[in-house]
Design a protein around this motif. Structure first.
Motif, PDB file in Angstrom:
ATOM      1  N   LYS A  39      31.054   4.808  38.604  1.00 42.64           N
ATOM      2  CA  LYS A  39      30.844   3.358  38.562  1.00 42.64           C
ATOM      3  C   LYS A  39      29.972   2.905  39.731  1.00 42.64           C
ATOM      4  CE  LYS A  39      33.418  -1.015  38.461  1.00 42.64           C
ATOM      5  NZ  LYS A  39      34.770  -1.625  38.533  1.00 42.64           N
ATOM      6  N   GLU A  40      30.226   3.456  40.923  1.00 41.94           N
ATOM      7  CA  GLU A  40      29.404   3.114  42.090  1.00 41.94           C
ATOM      8  C   GLU A  40      27.945   3.496  41.868  1.00 41.94           C
ATOM      9  OE1 GLU A  40      30.700   3.450  46.264  1.00 41.94           O
ATOM     10  OE2 GLU A  40      32.438   4.519  45.446  1.00 41.94           O
ATOM     11  N   ILE A  41      27.744   4.651  41.299  1.00 46.18           N
ATOM     12  CA  ILE A  41      26.374   5.111  41.051  1.00 46.18           C
ATOM     13  C   ILE A  41      25.673   4.195  40.062  1.00 46.18           C
ATOM     14  CG2 ILE A  41      25.003   6.988  40.051  1.00 46.18           C
ATOM     15  CD1 ILE A  41      27.053   8.944  41.201  1.00 46.18           C
ATOM     16  N   GLU A  42      26.377   3.831  38.974  1.00 46.91           N
ATOM     17  CA  GLU A  42      25.783   2.966  37.952  1.00 46.91           C
ATOM     18  C   GLU A  42      25.510   1.572  38.480  1.00 46.91           C
ATOM     19  OE1 GLU A  42      28.570   3.176  34.803  1.00 46.91           O
ATOM     20  OE2 GLU A  42      27.847   5.117  34.028  1.00 46.91           O
ATOM     21  N   GLU A  43      26.251   1.130  39.506  1.00 44.25           N
ATOM     22  CA  GLU A  43      26.035  -0.200  40.106  1.00 44.25           C
ATOM     23  C   GLU A  43      24.937  -0.193  41.159  1.00 44.25           C
ATOM     24  OE1 GLU A  43      29.863  -1.280  41.552  1.00 44.25           O
ATOM     25  OE2 GLU A  43      30.624  -1.913  39.567  1.00 44.25           O
ATOM     26  N   GLY A  44      24.248   0.951  41.324  1.00 43.51           N
ATOM     27  CA  GLY A  44      23.112   0.997  42.238  1.00 43.51           C
ATOM     28  C   GLY A  44      23.442   1.434  43.650  1.00 43.51           C
ATOM     29  N   HIS A  45      24.615   2.027  43.850  1.00 40.53           N
ATOM     30  CA  HIS A  45      25.013   2.464  45.199  1.00 40.53           C
ATOM     31  C   HIS A  45      24.922   3.980  45.352  1.00 40.53           C
ATOM     32  CE1 HIS A  45      26.323  -1.618  45.790  1.00 40.53           C
ATOM     33  NE2 HIS A  45      27.228  -1.530  44.812  1.00 40.53           N
ATOM     34  N   GLU A  46      24.015   4.599  44.609  1.00 42.26           N
ATOM     35  CA  GLU A  46      23.934   6.061  44.632  1.00 42.26           C
ATOM     36  C   GLU A  46      23.592   6.589  46.020  1.00 42.26           C
ATOM     37  OE1 GLU A  46      21.704   9.772  42.292  1.00 42.26           O
ATOM     38  OE2 GLU A  46      21.475   7.699  41.600  1.00 42.26           O
TER      39      GLU A  46
END
Length: 756
Positions: free
Chosen positions: A727-734
């Motif tokens: 979820k973090e990755i998909e929200e742009g926090h990769e």
């Protein structure tokens, strides 16, 4: 260690006691797009833009850009000859093509000329890069007030030292067996493209601002030959009486602009389907790119660099162009530095190509019995043909010393190999039109039929032009003629004597086992005689077979089959063939290797199956062979040039590229000291440490208290944590997630080091 009819390791023999080797004739190739193929060729071809224009102007004057343009246009015709050669699938590459059409004597001569080309490619590229570096240092020193412009001898010394360092570096890389990378070639060409676009844009701006004039048109009266341009014709009136002779002399001094064309045939085998269509696309990309880059550099140099200083920039043409552009000094210096960095990358790549190419060509003629097996003996540690590499690099370093950093001297020598290798290939394809008539996927255009006989006008004109330039060069480049002639004659006699000695010795070797070679189109368990679930043991160097010994020690007879596989790596420079003959895949090296493997099996009373397959990528070829054989376990030894983690990463990446459905393999990496590392290729449950299990349990206990009414399992905690990361990755926090992961890995690594 000859085998007997009761040899327990000779499983699969056809009743005669001689062990059999399954030779897969279809290569397990990793294919590349036409863009990557074009990038590989351009890494070699585009390097000539750094020195061809200056070398030509030094001999024929300010009309040189027009002749560079003519050579680049002619290169499209020469490329068509290579496309036809590739489409014929002549097994064995240029060497066998010439041998089949013109005979063994001319085949050995063509290889000699090609070797002269390759051996000169490294020195001229390395010295040219060194000249650019020396020119940049001179400019920086001058504008910083440290000194005046460097003397020519100083720049030449820098070029010589730099060329030797680069050559030694790539000698070591090739000795270790580092493979070429199309990905790296593509990245370099992207960087070169940025430089070319900036250069052309800035040059056009400068030309418009200064109202610069085009170079003199290429009329014979505008040709101004330097004292060294006519060679043995210096006292002859022929160049002045016959304008066509003067034109061919000028073309001969410009022919280096298309050096590297032979690289197109070398990548043909790797181009993805439809091969011929993609080869033509790659050829068009190469033509347009090299035409624009090489030609415009030469034109802009004459139009922008003042006549009073251009002669001092002939060995550093693009550097001189960068410093003569209209704009602030600091901007020109920065761009000059960028030009040198890009030039160093592409020219250094040409040095590596020269070593790889020479190694591939000499390996090919060695496999054909022209050179003795001594040349191909593998390195005790790396398994590479280090003796060939040592000889080639030794000759290249000697050439660099002799040149003393003089690009013009090297260019003259280089032109001999370039033009004669082109001419011989053109003649071979021409003769094959008659000795191997019939439909071809592609033919050089302009073909007419007269009374049922084809008249290849286009191919004939191209071949004739190449030979005319080659013959004219013999008279105008006396040093190159003598050096190239002597080298070719010496190498020809080396080939001839070595071939005769090999024939006199015969092909049988009493100290080694003899094998029945059975050709199979594809590898399969039935063909090899192994049951599914077998253990696959790849071998490459008979000095390092400890991992095979470990496998033989632990297996019980009849429980699981062991397949010993040799992956013959197809060198990019060897040829353009797609299918291979048995003698190209199984020679003296493979005989040594499998004899040693059989000896180990005999001593332990175990049975092994033997197979050979060709590939251009080791890990991809190995995994595809494992898939075809339905192996369950792959056992490899430690890599000579990668650590075990890097080795596992590379084979894991190759597994990800396999087509679906991907099979799961157990991977074992055996170390010389007896240690073993176990991995699983494919999705599998991770092996958790005690600390990780305890952490998971503590989290489960804590969440269980808060979710007393819910049924919570340990795997729910893991699933929840993974979904939160996703979820973090998909929200742009990769980037933030990756940084936290990196810190976690560094912390764990520090803890392990402190404990040890």
């Amino acid at each position: 260690m000859s085998s007997t009819p009761t040899n327990p390791a000779a499983t699969g023999g056809r009743g005669n006691g001689i062990p059999r080797v399954i030779v897969a004739t279809t290569a397990l190739l990793t294919f590349i797009s036409f863009w990557r193929a074009a990038a590989i060729v351009l890494n070699d071809l585009a390097s000539s833009a750094y020195y061809a224009g200056g070398e030509a102007e030094g001999y024929i004057g300010k009309t040189a850009p027009w002749f560079i343009l003519a050579i680049m246009l002619f290169s499209y015709a020469v490329r068509a000859v290579y496309v036809e050669s590739c489409s014929m699938f002549v097994r064995g590459g240029v060497y066998r093509a010439v041998k089949q059409s013109l005979g063994g004597a001319l085949a050995k001569f063509s290889v000699s000329a090609l070797m002269f080309d390759y051996i000169l490619t490294g020195p001229i590229s390395g010295v040219s890069a060194g000249q650019y570096l020396g020119g940049l240092l001179s400019e920086l020193s001058q504008h910083a007030g440290f000194s005046g412009p460097f003397a020519e001898s100083t720049v030449a010394g820098i070029a010589t030292i730099f060329a030797i360092i680069v050559t030694v570096y790539f000698w070591w890389e090739n000795t270790k067996g580092i493979p070429e990378s199309s990905e790296k070639a593509l990245h370099i060409m992207k960087l070169v493209t940025v430089m070319v676009v900036l250069l052309i844009g800035w040059c056009i701006y400068t030309v418009v601002l200064r109202h610069s004039q085009l170079p003199p048109f290429p009329y014979p009266r505008n040709l101004h030959f330097s004292p060294g341009a006519l060679g043995w014709l210096v006292h002859s009136s022929l160049p002045h009486m016959f304008g066509i002779i003067a034109i061919f002399i000028a073309l001969g001094h410009s022919v280096l602009a298309m050096s590297g064309e032979e690289s197109l045939a070398q990548v043909y085998r790797e181009i993805e389907s439809p091969k011929l269509k993609n080869l033509k696309k790659a050829g068009l990309v190469i033509f347009v790119y090299s035409l624009v880059f090489t030609s415009l550099v030469s034109f802009f140099a004459v139009m922008i660099i003042p006549d009073s200083v251009r002669q001092s920039y002939l060995e550093n043409l693009i550097g001189g162009l960068a410093m003569s552009l209209h704009g602030p000094l600091i901007a020109r210096l920065i761009f000059h530095g960028f030009v040198v960095v890009v030039g160093t990358l592409i020219l250094a790549g040409a040095v590596n190509t020269a070593i790889v190419g020479s190694n591939g060509v000499l390996n090919r003629v060695s496999e054909d019995g022209v050179l003795s097996e001594w040349f191909r003996q593998p390195h005790p540690r790396f398994g590479t043909s280090y003796r060939i590499i040592n000889i080639v690099v030794g000759l290249q370093i000697l050439t660099i010393f002799i040149s003393r950093g003089d690009v013009n001297f090297l260019a003259n020598l280089y032109a001999f190999g370039v033009i004669w290798s082109f001419a011989m290939n053109g003649l071979a394809v021409f003769v094959l039109r008659y000795t191997r008539p019939g439909q071809r996927e592609f033919q050089v255009p302009l073909n007419f039929v007269f009374r049922g006989v084809q008249i290849p006008v286009g191919l004939g004109l191209i071949t004739l032009t190449l030979f005319l330039i080659a013959v004219v060069n013999l008279f105008t480049k006396p040093v190159a003629t003598m050096a190239g002639g002597v080298f070719s004659v010496i190498l020809y006699f080396v080939f001839t004597i070595s071939e005769r000695r090999a024939k006199n010795r015969g092909v049988a070797h009493v100290e080694m086992d003899q094998f029945n070679l059975e050709l199979e189109g594809e590898l399969s368990p039935e063909a090899v005689g192994a049951r599914p679930g077998n253990i696959l043991v790849p071998v490459s160097n008979h000095f390092n077979l400890y991992h095979l010994g470990n496998v033989l020690d632990r297996i019980k007879p009849g429980r699981r089959d062991v397949v010993v596989l040799h992956v013959r790596l197809l060198r990019r420079s060897a040829s353009g063939e797609n299918e291979l003959d048995a003698d190209q895949l199984f020679g003296s090296i493979e005989q040594h290797l499998f004899s040693q493997a059989l000896s180990m099996a005999e001593k332990r009373g175990k049975s092994i199956r033997l197979a050979v397959v060709a590939a251009n990528d080791l890990w991809d070829g190995l995994l595809r062979a494992s898939t075809a054989l339905q192996s369950s376990t792959i056992v490899i030894g430690r890599s000579a040039h990668d650590n075990t983690e890097e080795q596992a990463r590379l084979i894991g990446e190759a597994w990800e590229k396999l087509p679906d459905p991907k099979p799961q393999f157990n991977l074992e990496i055996h170390l010389p000291n007896g240690d073993k590392i176990y991995k699983v290729l494919g999705p599998h449950a991770p092996n958790l440490t005690a600390n990780e299990v305890n952490l998971l349990h503590r989290l489960w206990l804590r969440f269980s208290e808060s979710l007393a009414r819910e049924e919570l399992h340990h795997h729910d905690v893991v699933h929840f944590a993974l979904e939160e990361v996703q979820k973090e990755i998909e929200e742009g926090h990769e980037d933030e997630v990756v940084n936290r992961l990196r810190n976690h890995l560094e912390t764990n690594q520090s803890k392990r080091k402190s404990k040890s």
